[in-house]
Write a protein that holds these residues in place. Structure first.
Motif, PDB file in Angstrom:
ATOM      1  N   VAL A 373       0.846  -1.195   0.000  1.00 17.02           N
ATOM      2  CA  VAL A 373       0.000   0.000   0.000  1.00 17.02           C
ATOM      3  C   VAL A 373       0.878   1.240   0.000  1.00 17.02           C
ATOM      4  CG1 VAL A 373      -1.700   1.307   1.339  1.00 17.02           C
ATOM      5  CG2 VAL A 373      -1.893  -1.174   1.160  1.00 17.02           C
ATOM      6  N   ILE A 374       0.547   2.209  -0.869  1.00 20.15           N
ATOM      7  CA  ILE A 374       1.312   3.465  -0.904  1.00 20.15           C
ATOM      8  C   ILE A 374       0.456   4.663  -0.491  1.00 20.15           C
ATOM      9  CG2 ILE A 374       2.929   2.633  -2.660  1.00 20.15           C
ATOM     10  CD1 ILE A 374       1.339   4.205  -4.746  1.00 20.15           C
ATOM     11  N   ALA A 375      -0.837   4.436  -0.272  1.00 20.99           N
ATOM     12  CA  ALA A 375      -1.702   5.521   0.189  1.00 20.99           C
ATOM     13  C   ALA A 375      -2.848   4.937   1.001  1.00 20.99           C
ATOM     14  CB  ALA A 375      -2.257   6.317  -0.987  1.00 20.99           C
ATOM     15  N   LEU A 376      -3.069   5.495   2.185  1.00 17.79           N
ATOM     16  CA  LEU A 376      -4.168   5.096   3.038  1.00 17.79           C
ATOM     17  C   LEU A 376      -5.264   6.160   3.002  1.00 17.79           C
ATOM     18  CD1 LEU A 376      -2.121   3.939   6.181  1.00 17.79           C
ATOM     19  CD2 LEU A 376      -3.304   2.433   4.563  1.00 17.79           C
ATOM     20  N   ASN A 377      -6.492   5.731   3.255  1.00 10.57           N
ATOM     21  CA  ASN A 377      -7.629   6.658   3.372  1.00 10.57           C
ATOM     22  C   ASN A 377      -7.649   7.679   2.243  1.00 10.57           C
ATOM     23  OD1 ASN A 377      -8.691   5.499   5.742  1.00 10.57           O
ATOM     24  ND2 ASN A 377      -7.171   6.584   6.972  1.00 10.57           N
ATOM     25  N   ALA A 378      -7.523   7.174   1.014  1.00 10.82           N
ATOM     26  CA  ALA A 378      -7.473   8.054  -0.159  1.00 10.82           C
ATOM     27  C   ALA A 378      -8.891   8.448  -0.580  1.00 10.82           C
ATOM     28  CB  ALA A 378      -6.751   7.362  -1.306  1.00 10.82           C
ATOM     29  N   LYS A 379      -9.089   9.747  -0.737  1.00 10.77           N
ATOM     30  CA  LYS A 379     -10.395  10.293  -1.118  1.00 10.77           C
ATOM     31  C   LYS A 379     -10.203  11.294  -2.248  1.00 10.77           C
ATOM     32  CE  LYS A 379     -10.770  11.354   3.252  1.00 10.77           C
ATOM     33  NZ  LYS A 379     -11.162  11.898   4.558  1.00 10.77           N
ATOM     34  N   VAL A 380     -11.225  11.412  -3.066  1.00  9.74           N
ATOM     35  CA  VAL A 380     -11.244  12.414  -4.133  1.00  9.74           C
ATOM     36  C   VAL A 380     -12.462  13.299  -3.939  1.00  9.74           C
ATOM     37  CG1 VAL A 380     -11.711  12.750  -6.601  1.00  9.74           C
ATOM     38  CG2 VAL A 380      -9.932  11.167  -5.886  1.00  9.74           C
TER      39      VAL A 380
END
Length: 536
Positions: A373-380
């Motif tokens: 994983v390279i990003a947690l809790n990713a949102k747009v």
């Protein structure tokens, strides 16, 4: 000039025009995040934020050849989706159009799952159209390769492009938003501690269930490094440790345990997951990849059987850095709801394996993306310009919706991005007459899994960035739009009722010819053709 020379000149000119025609417009990044230690790209603003901080400044494999239709099974087998008990899915509805004057913000958690597409493929190849509740549009689109190419030394890039929709006659455009994460070479992957939690209950009997799981895990084990570790937990009536944490160098021992597994008893998923996470916690590698890999048909009939109860019991492990990959197999009695929710709440990903080739795609071709994983809790969050856009509709992501005001709430769980993953979202957009200018601002927010620093990136997309026609857009953009419309038709969305599967077959066959090196596109065209024949 001789007549034959004129003919040659005209032929060369025609060939050059064909080569330059549609599908050559590659999407451009509208914002990029510099990779740590790399050179900082030009015209980039990186905003490191904490909860409640000010608004950010805005800147800008070879997969197998698909089986032919003639080779597909014509009669439903005992494992057919039509068999009983029926598979369990949940219908989340379809996003409606939203007037920008009422709500100009669209916010959702990123999703890299692809299971819905594989599940639908399994139905169609077994001779049945999938139920509408099995269709998640975003998982169809994200199954396919994208054409986002990050510049060097870039950790994340936001991409956007668009064109007039070929499926509307009212001026609707389809805007594509893409996120591309940085790649991690196989030799640079972090040390990994894997805990396989394998369902060996009676419902897992059969080569397309436990047999397929064993073959799939072998593919994964053969890709591990000597400094990785593997543990195996199995569950039927109860749970037990079949293999304590073992170094990847002892591959023969690991494989012998995997191939010795046999079906037994009922399905106590709760016991298996609890024990699996306990073992994963004991084998935890600080700063490494720590992941539980659940392999099951999702049936749970002993202990906690409610998805909410199971995920609540395991949430603490995800918060402590142990992520989950849920791998579904089988179809009769399959519980898609449980498998997807476990992956969502386990900060991981959800895949469905219907063939060994799909397992190869997950555990060989994309192993690092699956694990690291390279990003947690990713949102747009997409902020549409109410002076240009009259209304919009997000295609899919119905069960990934995030409240607009929660975009900067770090306590709200969102999605995860693996190394090299791409994530795509499509919007149907209607413009005001003669309006031009900024269409939308796209913002990405995520947490770095190593430093736990929360970061943001944003970029603008303008009306002049739209392709003049659908056929002038990039081929991968065209594919995404056609795949999304296919999913909308399969789930009987009223917004897609003007499109028939026959219409889609024409588009799919053309894209298969234009992208001949991609067997997934070839297979897609064959699936659309088969679905057309299955349609009542």
């Amino acid at each position: 000039m001789n007549n034959w020379l004129w003919r040659i000149v005209l032929l060369l000119l025609a060939l050059s025009l064909v080569a330059c025609a549609g599908g050559t417009n590659e999407p451009r990044p509208i914002a990029v995040e510099p990779h740590q230690g790399g050179a900082e790209p030009v015209e980039v603003t990186v905003v490191v934020t904490a909860e409640g901080a000010a608004e950010p400044a805005l800147m800008a494999t070879q997969a197998p050849t698909a089986p032919t239709i003639a080779e597909a099974t014509e009669e439903a087998t005992e494992e057919s989706p039509a068999a009983t008990p029926e598979a369990e899915f949940e219908y989340y509805g379809a996003n409606p159009y939203v007037e920008t004057g009422m709500d100009r913000l669209s916010t959702f958690a990123l999703d890299v799952d692809t299971a819905s597409y594989s599940v639908a493929r399994n139905y169609i190849m077994e001779g049945t159209l999938p139920p509408a509740s099995a269709i998640r549009v975003e998982e169809f689109v994200n199954y396919f390769e994208q054409d986002y190419v990050n510049p060097d030394n870039v950790a994340f890039g936001i991409y956007a492009d668009g064109a007039p929709s070929p499926f509307h006659r009212d001026g609707t455009h389809i805007m594509r938003v893409g996120i591309k994460g940085y790649d991690v070479a196989a030799e640079e992957r972090l040390p990994t501690a894997l805990t396989f939690v394998v369902d060996v209950s009676g419902s897992m009997s059969g080569e397309n269930r436990l047999g397929l799981v064993k073959q799939s895990l072998q593919l994964l084990v053969e890709r591990l490094r000597p400094d990785d570790t593997v543990a195996i937990v199995v569950y039927g009536d109860t749970a037990r440790v079949a293999l304590p944490p073992t170094r990847g160098a002892e591959q023969d021992l690991i494989l012998s345990v995997i191939h010795s597994l046999t079906p037994e008893g009922s399905t106590n998923a709760e016991a298996g997951l609890r024990l699996g996470y306990q073992i994963a916690n004991q084998a935890f590698i600080p700063g490494g990849v720590n992941r539980v890999v659940l392999c099951s048909d999702g049936v749970a009939n002993v202990g906690l059987v409610d998805p909410a109860g199971l995920t609540e019991a395991l949430r603490g492990y995800a918060d402590a850095g142990i992520t989950l990959t849920s791998v579904g197999v089988g179809m009769s009695g399959y519980n898609d709801v449980l498998m997807e929710q476990l992956a969502n709440d386990g900060d991981g990903n959800y895949a469905y394996i219907d063939t060994l080739e799909e397992a190869k795609n997950l555990f060989v071709d994309n192993l690092t993306s699956t694990l690291q994983v390279i990003a947690l809790n990713a949102k747009v969050q997409v902020d549409f310009n109410p002076d240009v856009v009259a209304r919009y509709r997000l295609l899919g992501y119905e069960n990934r919706d995030v409240a607009d005001q929660a975009f900067r709430d770090n306590t709200v769980d969102a999605g995860e991005i693996g190394a090299g993953h791409t994530v795509t979202a499509l919007y149907a957009v209607e413009f005001y007459p003669n309006a031009a200018g900024r269409v939308a601002t796209v913002q990405l927010r995520w947490e770095d899994p190593q430093t736990h620093e929360v970061r943001e990136l944003a970029g603008e997309f303008n009306s002049f960035d739209m392709a003049p026609s659908f056929d002038a857009a990039s081929l991968r953009y065209q594919l995404d739009v056609v795949v999304a419309q296919y999913a909308e038709v399969l789930r009987y969305n009223p917004e897609a009722m003007q499109t028939s599967l026959s219409d889609l077959r024409v588009r799919a066959e053309r894209l298969a010819a234009q992208l001949p090196a991609d067997p997934d596109v070839t297979e897609f065209a064959q699936l659309v053709e088969r679905a057309t024949l299955l349609q009542p």
